[in-house]
Write an enzyme that holds these catalytic residues in place. Structure first.
Site, PDB file in Angstrom:
ATOM      1  N   CYS A 128       0.798  -1.230   0.000  1.00 18.86           N
ATOM      2  CA  CYS A 128       0.000   0.000   0.000  1.00 18.86           C
ATOM      3  C   CYS A 128       0.828   1.276   0.000  1.00 18.86           C
ATOM      4  CB  CYS A 128      -0.946  -0.002   1.199  1.00 18.86           C
ATOM      5  SG  CYS A 128      -2.043  -1.434   1.234  1.00 18.86           S
ATOM      6  N   CYS A 449       0.311   2.342   6.676  1.00 19.51           N
ATOM      7  CA  CYS A 449       0.724   0.969   6.936  1.00 19.51           C
ATOM      8  C   CYS A 449       0.773   0.223   5.615  1.00 19.51           C
ATOM      9  CB  CYS A 449      -0.268   0.287   7.886  1.00 19.51           C
ATOM     10  SG  CYS A 449      -1.961   0.258   7.242  1.00 19.51           S
TER      11      CYS A 449
END
Length: 469
Positions: A128, A449
């Site tokens: 991500c 994250c």
């Protein structure tokens, strides 16, 4: 060999040994007394960035290929800044679930967009935070004076992901391809079993643990005593703020896209939906059943989209007559336990970044934090405000505290706007830069994250005279 030559060689060996000893001592001294890192003297700036509208997978983009979305972001960026393709020295682009036909999508998108075949391009992948990795890679290339002008971005296309044959079927097909006689092929065919046809479906799961991210989010929420109502409340906040920002025209990084064969131009994100607390409360658990607290509404959804931004030195921007959005002041990556702390990247990254920059929570005017799950966000906030967590895991003397939530994701986030894995990082940076202008701030933090228990934190400073267009 003469005695004289032997002596000369002996002296040479002795000198070599002395030199090696001196070198080893020097290295030992360097390790024992490390010098402080020298900061790059050049100011690296974020000139501008764009993104396609972020759409839920399986909708209007579904018949495209990912490089087409990436191509649009690259062309739109240059058109917005009225830059010639020849000015771009290098392209770094992120992608997570890769289309096998265009594995180096940075290169394929660049060629499709008409960039010179002399312009190098490579693809990075870091889940991500892939476009964050693309941006920071570009910063490194600039800091080392390798290149002056870098385009960085990312694309994700969840409408069409690679679905593989089973390992047994793949092995059979590869052997069949090498078979030279009919007998060899028939012998291989006799080994076929019906279960060979079971496909391998992609999943957002950790290779090291086998656990899906949704399950991990549920466990993390429970570990930090995050309730279902807290998660739903945060999700509703995200969608409400995103809707307000969308209606006010704040998403100036978004560039419309005309999809071939579709009459209507795509000009807005289609995942923003403001619901009611009562409607959210009715939804069933999406991962841990029947008692889980992560639902489809308080988790980010599978998204198609692409983004791109242009970075360079401040000096180069002035030479080209460009007005940057922001300074890219600092960054760092973190990693931790991928089983029990998979989604705690911001809680690890933010304190380290602030310490590195000599700042406190109160110095930050804008927070743009990736919203993988509402429970993940609330858990990270509770971790930062926990004496026990900060002392035990961060090695601090006390808790970091809670950031000012009036400055936190004020235009919504990944829960509402969408999350094309490799494209989100550029959006976070652009929303930070534009929010600093509209909210009259100076410093912004981007944090996220990522799968593998990793994370990123970046420090961005508003550029004098920057605009939010």
């Amino acid at each position: 060999m003469s005695l004289q030559n032997v002596c000369r060689k002996g002296n040479a060996f002795n000198l070599l040994n002395v030199a090696r000893k001196v070198q080893c001592r020097a290295l030992s001294a360097a390790v024992a007394n490390p010098q402080p890192k020298q900061k790059n003297s050049q100011n690296i700036v974020l000139v501008d960035g764009v993104r396609t509208p972020f759409l839920t997978s399986g909708t209007t983009y579904s018949k495209l290929m990912p490089h087409e979305l990436a191509r649009h972001s690259l062309l739109s960026l240059l058109q917005k800044k009225r830059l010639d393709k020849e000015l771009i020295d290098y392209i770094v682009y992120g992608s997570v679930i890769q289309e096998v036909k265009t594995s180096n999508i940075a290169r394929e998108a660049a060629l499709a967009a008409g960039f010179s075949n002399k312009t190098p391009a490579h693809t990075v992948t870091m889940a991500c935070i892939s476009s964050n990795a693309a941006i920071t890679t570009g910063m490194g290339l600039i800091a080392t004076n390798t290149y002056d002008v870098i385009v960085a971005g990312g694309v994700e296309f969840m409408s069409d992901v690679p679905i593989r044959h089973s390992r047994k079927m793949r092995s059979l097909l590869l052997k069949a391809n090498k078979a030279k006689t009919l007998g060899q092929r028939l012998a291989l065919l006799s080994t076929f079993r019906p279960d060979f046809l079971a496909p391998e479906l992609p999943a957002v799961a950790e290779f090291s643990s086998g656990e899906t991210m949704g399950h991990s989010a549920d466990r993390l929420a429970s570990a930090f005593n995050v309730s279902r109502s807290e998660q739903d409340e945060y999700a509703l906040r995200s969608h409400t703020l995103a809707k307000e920002a969308q209606e006010k025209g704040y998403f100036t990084d978004l560039v419309p896209f005309k999809v071939s064969g579709v009459d209507q131009i795509v000009d807005k994100d289609n995942g923003i939906r403001v619901s009611s607390p009562e409607s959210l409360a009715k939804l069933r658990p999406a991962f841990v059943k029947p008692d889980g607290i992560v639902t489809a509404a308080n988790a980010s959804f599978l998204t198609d989209g692409a983004s791109a931004c242009i970075i360079m030195t401040e000096e180069k921007a002035k030479q080209l007559g460009l007005k940057p959005k922001a300074y890219l002041r600092d960054f760092l990556f973190v990693s931790q336990d991928p089983v029990n702390q998979l989604l705690l990247g911001p809680a690890y990254g933010i304190p380290k970044l602030l310490k590195k920059a000599g700042l406190t929570l109160k110095d930050i005017d804008s927070w743009e934090i990736h919203e993988a799950f509402a429970g993940q966000i609330v858990a990270n906030l509770k971790a930062l405000d926990s004496d026990w967590f900060c002392k035990t895991y961060l090695g601090l003397n006390e808790k970091v505290g809670t950031p000012d939530l009036s400055k936190w994701n004020n235009w919504g986030g990944s829960l509402s706007i969408g999350h094309p894995f490799a494209a989100t990082g550029v959006r976070l940076c652009m929303h930070t830069a534009n929010r600093l202008v509209r909210e009259d701030g100076k410093l912004g933090v981007v944090a996220a994250c990522a799968a593998g228990g990793q994370g990123v934190a970046m420090l961005i400073e508003r550029y004098p005279g920057a605009t939010a267009d």
